[in-house]
Design a protein around this motif. Structure first.
Motif, short mmCIF file in Angstrom:
data_model
loop_
_atom_site.label_atom_id
_atom_site.label_comp_id
_atom_site.label_asym_id
_atom_site.label_seq_id
_atom_site.Cartn_x
_atom_site.Cartn_y
_atom_site.Cartn_z
N TRP A 42 7.77 -3.85 3.03
CA TRP A 42 6.69 -2.97 3.52
C TRP A 42 6.26 -2.00 2.43
CZ3 TRP A 42 7.45 0.99 8.12
CH2 TRP A 42 6.19 1.42 8.57
N GLY A 43 7.23 -1.36 1.81
CA GLY A 43 6.91 -0.42 0.75
C GLY A 43 6.25 -1.08 -0.44
N GLU A 44 6.74 -2.24 -0.82
CA GLU A 44 6.16 -2.94 -1.97
C GLU A 44 4.72 -3.34 -1.69
OE1 GLU A 44 6.85 -6.99 -4.65
OE2 GLU A 44 8.37 -6.35 -3.19
N VAL A 45 4.48 -3.90 -0.50
CA VAL A 45 3.14 -4.37 -0.15
C VAL A 45 2.17 -3.21 0.03
CG1 VAL A 45 1.80 -5.50 1.67
CG2 VAL A 45 3.91 -6.55 0.86
N ALA A 46 2.59 -2.18 0.75
CA ALA A 46 1.70 -1.06 1.06
C ALA A 46 1.29 -0.28 -0.18
CB ALA A 46 2.35 -0.12 2.07
#
Length: 381
Positions: A58-62
């Motif tokens: 989630w953090g990487e994508v966002a």
């Protein structure tokens, strides 16, 4: 999730160290605006992703500078059940932060100036603008009531309370604004009139035109005309929609284009190109031959481009690699021939006259482009 560090890294990528937008990008928790999104698997099928399932992903994508599709057809990722597979094309997304910042720069925001954000999406542009000029000066509009409701709720959790309006901007835009920045591509002609009417005299608009990547900016004069230029920049946005989904594609005509011999066959001059992703080429095609729909397929080394139009015209060009293509065309117009005329001009002159062109948009929504001896009108019936 250590989102602050990720957001700081993202800010370094999308803004210069001395940019006033850098601390704003670093301060907005983008992951909070996109808890769910659609991804495409290896088979080309839409697959639901939920941020809470894997915080690292989630953090990487966002906090990567990329678009995140949040709605396909009529199904928003927030409402999808596990295993659900929507069909259709994306109808809403989170715009890449770099593109949001560029459009805001084109909008020339200023203290005390009211801003209309056209195309709420997940609320990213609304959040950045609210941090910059104050949320009381920002209004965000979208045709989808869920998008405005969700964005309002999520921005409230981070302490931002701009105004949200649900309306079809091609039909009605309540209020008057000093600045309008659109992250949906607006149609020239009648569909542009309500937006122009909502721009205050002396105000500035930054938008793209439907089926093009042209970033149009201009200032509204007392006579109602918006005068400006095509920026030497490009942006790809979804077209503004009036309903829950886009009108159905010309499926039957695409089927005809895939298999028919056509009224005219021959060999093309140039290799097959994915026109939709050749942004300036696609933009010039829309200016000279409005309303063309596109498809592109590649199987092994065989590349095929399809062009269709609501008037019944169609074209198919197919070739191995970069070989000259076999071209089949039917209907009242020769669409591949129109595309090749543009490519010939590009080869002969080294560029097309679009970027940097002067623009005059009249209150009826017609966009008049000019550069040197070249002139075109976009939005004419």
């Amino acid at each position: 999730m250590n989102w602050e560090k990720r957001a700081d890294t993202l800010a370094d990528r999308v803004a210069d160290p001395d940019s006033r937008w850098r601390p704003i990008v670093a301060a907005v928790p983008r992951h909070e605006l996109v808890p769910r999104w659609w991804d495409v698997d290896d088979s080309g099928t839409w697959v639901l992703r939920k941020g809470g399932d894997d915080l690292d992903v989630w953090g990487e994508v966002a906090y990567t500078d990329r678009s995140l599709v949040t709605r396909v057809g009529g199904l928003h990722a927030d409402h999808a059940m596990p295993g659900e597979r929507p069909e259709g094309v994306p109808t809403s997304s989170a715009t890449p932060p770099s593109m949001v910042v560029r459009m805001l720069r084109h909008g020339r925001l200023g203290a005390g100036l009211s801003l209309l954000d056209l195309g709420t999406g997940v609320g990213g542009l609304t959040a950045y603008a609210s941090c910059r000029i104050g949320d009381r000066y920002v209004t965000s509009l979208d045709v989808d009531p869920y998008l405005t409701k969700a964005a309002a709720s999520r921005l409230a959790t981070i302490g931002l309370y701009p105004k949200f309006v649900t309306a079809d901007a091609t039909q009605r835009v309540p209020g008057t604004y000093d600045r309008i920045v659109s992250t949906v591509a607006l149609p020239a002609g009648p569909g542009l009139r309500p937006v122009l009417a909502a721009l205050a005299t002396g105000g500035r608009i930054a938008t793209t035109l439907e089926r093009t990547s042209l970033v149009i900016t201009g200032w509204k004069h007392p006579d109602g005309d918006v005068v400006g230029r095509v920026e030497r920049d490009t942006a790809g946005f979804m077209p503004a929609r009036s309903g829950d989904d886009y009108p159905p594609a010309l499926t039957g005509l695409f089927a005809t284009a895939r298999v028919s011999d056509g009224d005219e066959t021959g060999m093309g001059r140039y290799p097959v190109v994915d026109v939709a992703n050749a942004w300036v080429l696609r933009s010039m095609l829309e200016v000279t031959t409005p309303g063309v729909e596109l498809a592109y397929e590649q199987r092994d080394r065989i590349r095929t481009a399809l062009l269709v139009h609501a008037d019944g015209s169609w074209a198919r060009a197919s070739a191995e690699g970069t070989d000259p293509p076999d071209v089949h065309q039917g209907g009242p117009r020769r669409l591949w021939t129109a595309l090749e005329r543009i490519r010939s001009r590009l080869n002969a002159e080294g560029s097309l006259p679009l970027l940097g062109a002067q623009v005059r948009i009249t209150p009826d929504g017609l966009c008049r482009l000019s550069r040197g001896k070249w002139h075109a009108v976009v939005g004419a019936p």
